[in-house]
Design a protein around this motif. Structure first.
Motif, short mmCIF file in Angstrom:
data_model
loop_
_atom_site.label_atom_id
_atom_site.label_comp_id
_atom_site.label_asym_id
_atom_site.label_seq_id
_atom_site.Cartn_x
_atom_site.Cartn_y
_atom_site.Cartn_z
N VAL A 1 -85.02 33.12 -5.77
CA VAL A 1 -86.47 33.99 -5.58
C VAL A 1 -85.76 35.70 -6.23
O VAL A 1 -84.55 35.55 -5.91
CB VAL A 1 -86.15 34.14 -3.79
CG1 VAL A 1 -86.36 32.71 -3.28
CG2 VAL A 1 -85.23 34.51 -2.91
N THR A 2 -86.98 36.10 -6.09
CA THR A 2 -86.69 37.92 -6.02
C THR A 2 -87.22 38.43 -5.57
O THR A 2 -88.15 38.46 -4.93
CB THR A 2 -87.74 38.53 -7.57
OG1 THR A 2 -86.92 36.95 -8.92
CG2 THR A 2 -87.83 39.49 -8.37
N ILE A 3 -85.98 39.40 -4.94
CA ILE A 3 -86.37 40.50 -3.58
C ILE A 3 -86.45 41.99 -4.79
O ILE A 3 -85.48 42.06 -5.19
CB ILE A 3 -85.61 40.05 -2.67
CG1 ILE A 3 -85.76 38.26 -2.46
CG2 ILE A 3 -85.96 40.81 -1.66
CD1 ILE A 3 -85.06 38.23 -1.12
N ASP A 4 -86.78 42.78 -3.84
CA ASP A 4 -87.06 44.17 -4.24
C ASP A 4 -85.55 44.73 -3.64
O ASP A 4 -84.81 43.88 -2.69
CB ASP A 4 -88.09 44.77 -3.33
CG ASP A 4 -87.80 46.16 -3.83
OD1 ASP A 4 -88.28 47.01 -4.55
OD2 ASP A 4 -86.95 47.25 -2.51
N ASP A 5 -84.47 45.54 -5.09
CA ASP A 5 -83.32 46.32 -4.81
C ASP A 5 -83.06 46.82 -3.03
O ASP A 5 -82.35 46.25 -2.58
CB ASP A 5 -82.91 46.52 -5.39
CG ASP A 5 -82.74 45.64 -6.99
OD1 ASP A 5 -82.74 44.80 -6.63
OD2 ASP A 5 -82.97 46.82 -7.70
N GLU A 6 -84.23 47.54 -2.76
CA GLU A 6 -84.10 48.69 -1.77
C GLU A 6 -83.62 47.35 -0.36
O GLU A 6 -83.62 47.42 1.03
CB GLU A 6 -85.32 48.60 -1.29
CG GLU A 6 -84.56 50.21 -2.66
CD GLU A 6 -85.76 51.31 -1.96
OE1 GLU A 6 -86.04 52.17 -1.07
OE2 GLU A 6 -86.39 52.34 -3.36
N LEU A 7 -84.84 46.59 0.07
CA LEU A 7 -85.46 45.25 1.04
C LEU A 7 -84.15 44.59 0.86
O LEU A 7 -83.48 44.00 2.50
CB LEU A 7 -86.62 44.32 0.67
CG LEU A 7 -87.10 43.54 1.70
CD1 LEU A 7 -86.94 44.31 3.30
CD2 LEU A 7 -87.72 42.59 1.30
N LEU A 8 -83.23 43.93 -0.09
CA LEU A 8 -82.93 43.42 -0.37
C LEU A 8 -81.33 43.68 0.50
O LEU A 8 -80.87 43.17 1.47
CB LEU A 8 -82.11 42.96 -1.40
CG LEU A 8 -80.65 41.81 -1.35
CD1 LEU A 8 -81.31 40.67 -0.77
CD2 LEU A 8 -80.79 41.19 -3.49
#
Length: 73
Positions: A8-15
């Motif tokens: 999956v691809t997740i926003d860097d800040e959210l991760l």
């Protein structure tokens, strides 16, 4: 229940925030997908039931109820 790996691809800040909060990403993703699936299935069923109810209403309007000749009131 067996599980499959996926990417999956997740926003860097959210991760980063999730990691700082010790959130289990796999579990959170699974719960999110489960909620979305449940919502979409419910939406489809509501549409299906609505269509079935409309068809039944049309049938009754055209042919009446099966019990029409048996009612005493």
């Amino acid at each position: 229940m067996s599980k499959s790996k996926t990417t999956v691809t997740i926003d860097d800040e959210l991760l980063e925030q999730a990691r700082e909060l010790n959130i289990n990403i796999s579990s959170a993703a699974e719960q999110g997908v489960k909620a979305e699936v449940r919502s979409l299935v419910e939406e489809r069923l509501k549409k299906l039931y609505k269509e079935a109810a409309e068809e039944l209403d049309q049938f009754v309007e055209k042919h009446g109820l099966f019990s029409d000749g048996m009612r005493l009131f």
